[in-house]
Design a protein around this motif. Sequence first.
Motif, PDB file in Angstrom:
ATOM      1  N   SER A 128       0.798  -1.247  -0.037  1.00 15.74           N
ATOM      2  CA  SER A 128      -0.102  -0.090   0.004  1.00 15.74           C
ATOM      3  C   SER A 128       0.909   1.251   0.036  1.00 15.74           C
ATOM      4  CB  SER A 128      -0.980  -0.188   1.367  1.00 15.74           C
ATOM      5  OG  SER A 128      -1.401   1.384   1.531  1.00 15.74           O
ATOM      6  N   PRO A 129       0.480   2.272  -0.852  1.00 12.98           N
ATOM      7  CA  PRO A 129       1.394   3.483  -0.830  1.00 12.98           C
ATOM      8  C   PRO A 129       1.222   4.227   0.541  1.00 12.98           C
ATOM      9  CG  PRO A 129      -0.726   3.698  -2.302  1.00 12.98           C
ATOM     10  CD  PRO A 129      -0.342   2.311  -1.882  1.00 12.98           C
ATOM     11  N   ILE A 130       0.272   3.874   1.065  1.00 10.36           N
ATOM     12  CA  ILE A 130      -0.116   4.865   2.249  1.00 10.36           C
ATOM     13  C   ILE A 130       0.492   4.210   3.602  1.00 10.36           C
ATOM     14  CG2 ILE A 130      -1.902   5.672   3.798  1.00 10.36           C
ATOM     15  CD1 ILE A 130      -3.329   5.780   0.898  1.00 10.36           C
ATOM     16  N   THR A 131       0.221   2.764   3.620  1.00  8.85           N
ATOM     17  CA  THR A 131       0.639   2.192   5.058  1.00  8.85           C
ATOM     18  C   THR A 131       1.738   1.170   4.787  1.00  8.85           C
ATOM     19  OG1 THR A 131      -1.164   0.685   4.924  1.00  8.85           O
ATOM     20  CG2 THR A 131      -1.663   2.260   6.143  1.00  8.85           C
ATOM     21  N   GLY A 132       2.330   1.161   3.467  1.00  9.56           N
ATOM     22  CA  GLY A 132       3.233  -0.040   3.292  1.00  9.56           C
ATOM     23  C   GLY A 132       2.721  -1.161   3.176  1.00  9.56           C
ATOM     24  N   GLY A 133       1.704  -1.764   3.773  1.00  7.72           N
ATOM     25  CA  GLY A 133       1.147  -3.052   3.589  1.00  7.72           C
ATOM     26  C   GLY A 133      -0.354  -3.117   4.328  1.00  7.72           C
ATOM     27  N   ILE A 134      -1.417  -3.740   3.391  1.00  7.15           N
ATOM     28  CA  ILE A 134      -2.433  -3.822   4.080  1.00  7.15           C
ATOM     29  C   ILE A 134      -2.749  -5.499   3.800  1.00  7.15           C
ATOM     30  CG2 ILE A 134      -3.596  -1.815   3.523  1.00  7.15           C
ATOM     31  CD1 ILE A 134      -4.749  -2.981   1.049  1.00  7.15           C
ATOM     32  N   VAL A 135      -3.866  -5.963   4.636  1.00  6.22           N
ATOM     33  CA  VAL A 135      -4.276  -7.288   4.367  1.00  6.22           C
ATOM     34  C   VAL A 135      -5.414  -7.332   3.327  1.00  6.22           C
ATOM     35  CG1 VAL A 135      -5.407  -9.228   5.605  1.00  6.22           C
ATOM     36  CG2 VAL A 135      -3.976  -7.751   7.023  1.00  6.22           C
ATOM     37  N   VAL A 184      -8.012  -6.618  10.033  1.00  6.06           N
ATOM     38  CA  VAL A 184      -9.050  -6.707   9.252  1.00  6.06           C
ATOM     39  C   VAL A 184      -9.035  -6.589   7.569  1.00  6.06           C
ATOM     40  CG1 VAL A 184     -11.627  -5.724   8.688  1.00  6.06           C
ATOM     41  CG2 VAL A 184     -10.706  -5.923  11.101  1.00  6.06           C
ATOM     42  N   PRO A 185      -9.253  -7.481   6.718  1.00  4.01           N
ATOM     43  CA  PRO A 185      -8.992  -7.387   5.384  1.00  4.01           C
ATOM     44  C   PRO A 185      -9.559  -6.255   4.665  1.00  4.01           C
ATOM     45  CG  PRO A 185      -9.893  -9.544   5.839  1.00  4.01           C
ATOM     46  CD  PRO A 185      -9.990  -8.644   7.316  1.00  4.01           C
ATOM     47  N   ALA A 186      -8.458  -5.420   4.063  1.00  2.07           N
ATOM     48  CA  ALA A 186      -8.989  -4.229   3.467  1.00  2.07           C
ATOM     49  C   ALA A 186     -10.047  -4.683   2.054  1.00  2.07           C
ATOM     50  CB  ALA A 186      -7.892  -3.358   2.945  1.00  2.07           C
ATOM     51  N   VAL A 187      -9.490  -5.715   1.646  1.00  3.57           N
ATOM     52  CA  VAL A 187     -10.161  -6.273   0.064  1.00  3.57           C
ATOM     53  C   VAL A 187     -10.239  -7.615   0.495  1.00  3.57           C
ATOM     54  CG1 VAL A 187      -9.982  -6.346  -2.191  1.00  3.57           C
ATOM     55  CG2 VAL A 187      -9.069  -4.345  -1.214  1.00  3.57           C
ATOM     56  N   ILE A 188     -11.673  -7.881   0.147  1.00  7.45           N
ATOM     57  CA  ILE A 188     -11.782  -9.596   0.048  1.00  7.45           C
ATOM     58  C   ILE A 188     -12.310  -9.696  -1.521  1.00  7.45           C
ATOM     59  CG2 ILE A 188     -13.477 -11.102   0.673  1.00  7.45           C
ATOM     60  CD1 ILE A 188     -13.857  -9.917   3.292  1.00  7.45           C
ATOM     61  N   ARG A 189     -11.607 -10.882  -1.832  1.00  2.00           N
ATOM     62  CA  ARG A 189     -11.813 -11.281  -3.263  1.00  2.00           C
ATOM     63  C   ARG A 189     -12.447 -12.362  -3.239  1.00  2.00           C
ATOM     64  NH1 ARG A 189      -7.784 -11.863  -7.655  1.00  2.00           N
ATOM     65  NH2 ARG A 189      -6.404 -12.825  -5.986  1.00  2.00           N
ATOM     66  N   PHE A 190     -13.539 -12.777  -3.990  1.00  6.36           N
ATOM     67  CA  PHE A 190     -14.220 -14.090  -4.125  1.00  6.36           C
ATOM     68  C   PHE A 190     -13.450 -14.946  -5.092  1.00  6.36           C
ATOM     69  CE2 PHE A 190     -17.332 -11.826  -1.850  1.00  6.36           C
ATOM     70  CZ  PHE A 190     -17.399 -12.471  -0.538  1.00  6.36           C
ATOM     71  N   VAL A 191     -12.878 -16.138  -5.031  1.00  8.53           N
ATOM     72  CA  VAL A 191     -12.138 -16.780  -6.083  1.00  8.53           C
ATOM     73  C   VAL A 191     -12.828 -18.199  -6.046  1.00  8.53           C
ATOM     74  CG1 VAL A 191     -10.001 -15.508  -5.587  1.00  8.53           C
ATOM     75  CG2 VAL A 191     -10.530 -17.465  -4.260  1.00  8.53           C
ATOM     76  N   GLU A 192     -12.627 -18.872  -7.138  1.00  8.00           N
ATOM     77  CA  GLU A 192     -12.975 -20.311  -7.401  1.00  8.00           C
ATOM     78  C   GLU A 192     -12.224 -21.225  -6.829  1.00  8.00           C
ATOM     79  OE1 GLU A 192     -15.701 -21.292  -9.271  1.00  8.00           O
ATOM     80  OE2 GLU A 192     -16.380 -19.444  -9.073  1.00  8.00           O
ATOM     81  N   ALA A 193     -10.795 -20.963  -6.862  1.00  8.26           N
ATOM     82  CA  ALA A 193      -9.899 -22.028  -6.151  1.00  8.26           C
ATOM     83  C   ALA A 193      -8.657 -21.204  -5.600  1.00  8.26           C
ATOM     84  CB  ALA A 193      -9.212 -22.851  -7.402  1.00  8.26           C
ATOM     85  N   LEU A 194      -7.882 -22.013  -4.542  1.00  7.58           N
ATOM     86  CA  LEU A 194      -6.859 -21.532  -4.014  1.00  7.58           C
ATOM     87  C   LEU A 194      -5.762 -22.556  -4.245  1.00  7.58           C
ATOM     88  CD1 LEU A 194      -8.146 -20.075  -0.705  1.00  7.58           C
ATOM     89  CD2 LEU A 194      -7.038 -18.640  -2.397  1.00  7.58           C
ATOM     90  N   ASP A 195      -4.497 -22.292  -4.179  1.00  3.51           N
ATOM     91  CA  ASP A 195      -3.526 -23.175  -4.696  1.00  3.51           C
ATOM     92  C   ASP A 195      -3.033 -23.998  -3.453  1.00  3.51           C
ATOM     93  OD1 ASP A 195      -3.291 -22.653  -7.414  1.00  3.51           O
ATOM     94  OD2 ASP A 195      -1.465 -21.502  -7.358  1.00  3.51           O
TER      95      ASP A 195
END
Lengths: 460, 81
Positions: free
Chosen positions: A395-402, A437-448
């Motif tokens: 993240s350009p603001i906090t360095g990293g986000i979840v 707390v996740p900043a972004v939640i993506r719904f995906v079909e599969a996880l490796d």
Amino acid sequence: MSPREIFALRDHLGAELTGRTLSDAHDVVSLTDILSHTVLGGRLRELSGRAVLLKLSDQLRSGLAMIELDGIARRMLLCPPDLNPTHLDALIADAGIDAVVTDEPDRWADTGVSLVVTARLPLQATVPVRTERATEWLMLTSGTSGVPKIVGHTLEALTGAIVAEGPARRPAPVWATFYDIRRYGGLQIFLRAVLSGGSMVLSDPYEALGDHVARLNARGVSHISGTPSHWRKLLMSGSAAQFKPGYVRLSGEIADQAVLDGLRAAFPHSSVGHAYASTEAGVGFAVNDGLEGFPANYLGNRNGVEMKVLDGSLRIRSTRTAHAYIGRNAAALTDGDGFVDSGDIVELRGDRYYFVGRRGGIINIGGLKVHPEEIEAVINRHPDVRMSRAKSRKSPITGGIVVADVILADGTDQARVKEIREQILDQCRAQLASHKVPAVIRFVEALDVTPAGKLARTDA
Amino acid sequence: MSVRSKVIEAIQQIAKEQHVTLPAISDDLSLHETGFDSLAFAILVARLEDETGVDPFTISEDVAFPATVGDFVRAYENVPA
């Protein structure tokens, strides 16, 4: 030590128990008269006292070769199927390998390994041999990006937990595992099957899950183990409905309450337990009360396993741990007092310890340390979630986000996705510090999932 | 939906999630006055990147972080498509 005091795998097998088999998707081998048969073309004698690399393309011949070699070879190094071939030379040098058991003898023709023995099916008849020595079992660690470490075990250490549990109840179990038996978790199950007088059904990486479950049913599998990721995949597949094992075991990753509850719902007549084990620390303990984590009174000395928590991580000392890392620049496996640092971080809440993550898996969120597993455990509690993975994003603001990738249960109504996202975020905000707390939640079909059955965390 | 309305909607959504009471949104409102902390801004930038495909604050090193809501919206509007 005189040879008669040494028990090798062959000494746990005998013709008195009939109907025992070891099978994969293609072959079924009888274990009942296995001692008068050879997968090594009758060349076992040549391997006596050797340091043997076991490099086979399938688990069935690997398991049969283990039974033959144990008690005859000086040491044997088990190669898991996902071993990066560019690491082989370093491993061969570190383990002092002077023989290889393979199904691809041509590949070894011009290498420095002087003795090449081909493993093949069908088995040939041979004269049973006697145990000569305690063979050293060498296994490779998983999850490291460089050359894996070689971990030295004895059969006695590998089977310590199995022997401690006492003889299996009759009828003898039919074991299966989603693991590969050349990994610690899978080898435990293979050894259980051999020592318990039972049978075993091997997994096949190229087989569809539905076909695998059909095969488990056809062979009457009663006891089965896998990682939480393996089990989540099964729960997602819809294949669990036809399957009725008596005992379901989880190990290798954190078993959170959601996956334990999911398995209890899917297998109402099974006992569901999670075990704590690692290649280095051996089998620590099993938890059979259906709850995540483990009772705090497991610390201290319990059934010959001593456990303590130091700097947040679980440390184990027992006769079941590996005895050393093997190789030219091998680090010490234990501290000065003989404890193995598992690298698994635990947290005491009430009268129970909970696993929060791996020391090496910490992600950095704006200077704060976060275990992704802790976030996943909260997300997984949502009834519509099957599996999730949390990771950091720049993240350009906090360095990293979840951020979190989430797989929803099959057939989730697309119209509810927005509502589910908000419920997951509410749940996270109620139970986690705000930077977790996740900043972004993506719904995906599969996880490796890695070949070792663990959620892939390559970017964590 | 225009870039402007996407940005404003995301600000309102995050304010709701973070329990931040927003003052009336106008171009002159300073970002400080929105009540957003750095985490809320980090979330906003990440969500907008997913929605619009751009993160104007990472693409160009000389873009100063905006001072007002208007500057913030323009940072997204001025990214070449």
